[in-house]
Design an enzyme around this catalytic site. Sequence first.
Site: not given
Length: 309
Positions: A201, A214
């Site tokens: 990401s 995360y």
Amino acid sequence: MKNLENNEEIFAQKNNTVMTNPVGKYPEPPFERQFQPFPGLAHKMNPVPDHGEESYIGSGRLMGRKALITGGDSGIGRAAAIAYAREGADVVINYLPEEQSDADQVLELIEKAGQKGFGIPGDLREESFCKELFAQAVEKLGGLDILINNAGHQKSNESILDITTEAFDRTMKTNIYAPFWIIKAALPHLKPGSSIIGLSSVQAYDPSEDLYDYAQTKAATTSYVKSLAKQLGPKGIRVNGVAPGPVWTTLEISGGQTQEKIEVFGQDTAFGRPGQPAELASIFVQLAADDASFATGQIYGSAGGSGQP
Ligand code: NAD
Ligand code: MG
């Protein structure tokens, strides 16, 4: 090619859209505030994401291949599953039992493309299930040569003090342990030419203040991709990652972002909108395709103009 007829139909429908302007191509903020309890259902989002259902046209690039895609019921995993089937691959998708209705839509599309599609629901936070998932996938498909570790959990927390050990554990188990367990189960079955794809990401490179747990799992993913690529290169197994920016999926509206951020989601990209899962599908095809034989240890970005290494 089994799915040619279906592809021709789609192509005929889309004949006038050979080249499109990415600006204004898809919904732009402001978005309606919306919250679904985790894990959320794609078909209940407003607007419903585009996973390529009406647009992806295959050309036989993955003919005869066999793929396992975790989180293949919705979002980016669903876009990859649709594209893989239309490129000639048989596909097993994994998802949580609550997501059966999303999964059924994907399985129907895989079959419509003329390929075999199987759903294996279950919770990836259990090592025993990860092993069982891979064994079942191999049994159903008669082998396996593409693994996309796509399932992920993201929960926004304003402060590190709000993250319980249990919540931290969910993020780590889903995003880091599950790929570790599945890859270990997979290795004895993967032949030279096989491909493993991880989901990193922009958060790996520019972590947000509210994604403490995360973001570090995505940095870990980038790291495992690069490490494993070196380890498995001599065996002829390629390992790559995809690093999306803001993409319109259930992950975001089921606690991944605050409702304030949902309203303006994707506003700061170069196109002033979030990406749609369909816009990433071709990357997964490319990474698994045989002609990408020199691509390993790479992270392919798709973030609409920022956030990359
Ligand atoms: P999504 O919610 O559609 O997909 C995530 C999937 O993960 C769910 O469908 C669910 O089936 C699965 N999952 C979660 N916990 C699970 C568990 N315990 N057991 C089994 N399955 C579980 O959202 P998405 O955005 O398509 O996410 C796919 C991947 O893309 C994730 O790894 C995510 O981190 C990554 N990603 C997404 C974005 C984005 O903006 N949407 C950006 C960067 C990276
Ligand atoms: Mg889902």
